[in-house]
Design a protein around this motif. Structure first.
Motif, PDB file in Angstrom:
ATOM      1  N   ALA A  75       7.124  -4.804  -7.410  1.00  0.00           N
ATOM      2  CA  ALA A  75       8.128  -4.612  -6.351  1.00  0.00           C
ATOM      3  C   ALA A  75       8.433  -3.135  -6.163  1.00  0.00           C
ATOM      4  CB  ALA A  75       9.401  -5.383  -6.693  1.00  0.00           C
ATOM      5  N   ALA A  76       8.510  -2.374  -7.264  1.00  0.00           N
ATOM      6  CA  ALA A  76       8.774  -0.937  -7.160  1.00  0.00           C
ATOM      7  C   ALA A  76       7.624  -0.216  -6.467  1.00  0.00           C
ATOM      8  CB  ALA A  76       9.014  -0.351  -8.551  1.00  0.00           C
ATOM      9  N   LEU A  77       6.406  -0.585  -6.778  1.00  0.00           N
ATOM     10  CA  LEU A  77       5.252   0.034  -6.107  1.00  0.00           C
ATOM     11  C   LEU A  77       5.220  -0.322  -4.629  1.00  0.00           C
ATOM     12  CD1 LEU A  77       2.476  -0.440  -8.812  1.00  0.00           C
ATOM     13  CD2 LEU A  77       3.451   1.724  -8.015  1.00  0.00           C
ATOM     14  N   ALA A  78       5.571  -1.552  -4.288  1.00  0.00           N
ATOM     15  CA  ALA A  78       5.610  -1.950  -2.880  1.00  0.00           C
ATOM     16  C   ALA A  78       6.682  -1.170  -2.129  1.00  0.00           C
ATOM     17  CB  ALA A  78       5.872  -3.450  -2.765  1.00  0.00           C
ATOM     18  N   ALA A  79       7.844  -1.001  -2.750  1.00  0.00           N
ATOM     19  CA  ALA A  79       8.920  -0.235  -2.106  1.00  0.00           C
ATOM     20  C   ALA A  79       8.516   1.227  -1.947  1.00  0.00           C
ATOM     21  CB  ALA A  79      10.200  -0.346  -2.927  1.00  0.00           C
ATOM     22  N   ALA A  80       7.883   1.798  -2.967  1.00  0.00           N
ATOM     23  CA  ALA A  80       7.434   3.189  -2.870  1.00  0.00           C
ATOM     24  C   ALA A  80       6.390   3.351  -1.769  1.00  0.00           C
ATOM     25  CB  ALA A  80       6.868   3.644  -4.215  1.00  0.00           C
ATOM     26  N   GLY A  81       5.507   2.394  -1.646  1.00  0.00           N
ATOM     27  CA  GLY A  81       4.507   2.445  -0.582  1.00  0.00           C
ATOM     28  C   GLY A  81       5.135   2.354   0.798  1.00  0.00           C
ATOM     29  N   ALA A  86       6.886   5.208   5.780  1.00  0.00           N
ATOM     30  CA  ALA A  86       7.956   5.617   6.693  1.00  0.00           C
ATOM     31  C   ALA A  86       8.080   7.139   6.765  1.00  0.00           C
ATOM     32  CB  ALA A  86       9.275   5.008   6.244  1.00  0.00           C
ATOM     33  N   ILE A  87       7.939   7.812   5.621  1.00  0.00           N
ATOM     34  CA  ILE A  87       8.084   9.270   5.605  1.00  0.00           C
ATOM     35  C   ILE A  87       6.978   9.935   6.411  1.00  0.00           C
ATOM     36  CG2 ILE A  87       7.861  11.303   4.110  1.00  0.00           C
ATOM     37  CD1 ILE A  87       9.430   9.755   2.000  1.00  0.00           C
ATOM     38  N   PHE A  88       5.765   9.509   6.224  1.00  0.00           N
ATOM     39  CA  PHE A  88       4.640  10.143   6.893  1.00  0.00           C
ATOM     40  C   PHE A  88       4.371   9.565   8.279  1.00  0.00           C
ATOM     41  CE2 PHE A  88       3.650  11.078   2.397  1.00  0.00           C
ATOM     42  CZ  PHE A  88       3.769  12.458   2.484  1.00  0.00           C
TER      43      PHE A  88
END
Length: 92
Positions: A75-81, A86-88
């Protein structure tokens, strides 16, 4: 109409993955023992609960924490992705 089916499929895949992870290991544990241990932990008496303390402790000390950590890290990796997308501004 399509979105709920996708989420239901993802939920079923997660449940199947959790079951396979609970069963996989050096000590053979049956699906009935896993279900019985979960029901016993919820306070529901059942005939499938493992009678062997080794199986019970293997599930609760080794396998269930491993499963919880795998779900949390995923879940943390999915959120980071998602944040990176969104940032880029990737339209993917």
């Amino acid at each position: 109409m399509r979105r709920p089916l996708v989420w239901a499929g993802i939920g079923l895949l997660l449940a199947a993955g959790v079951l396979v992870s609970a069963l996989a290991g050096q000590l053979p544990i049956t699906p009935a023992e896993v279900a019985g241990s979960l029901l016993r932990a919820a306070g529901i008496p059942n005939p499938w609960a493992p009678g062997d303390d080794v199986i019970e402790s293997t599930l609760w000390v080794v396998r269930f924490p491993r499963i919880a950590m795998a779900i949390t890290v995923g879940a943390a990796l999915a959120a980071a992705g998602a944040v990176m997308q969104a940032i880029f501004g990737n339209p993917l």
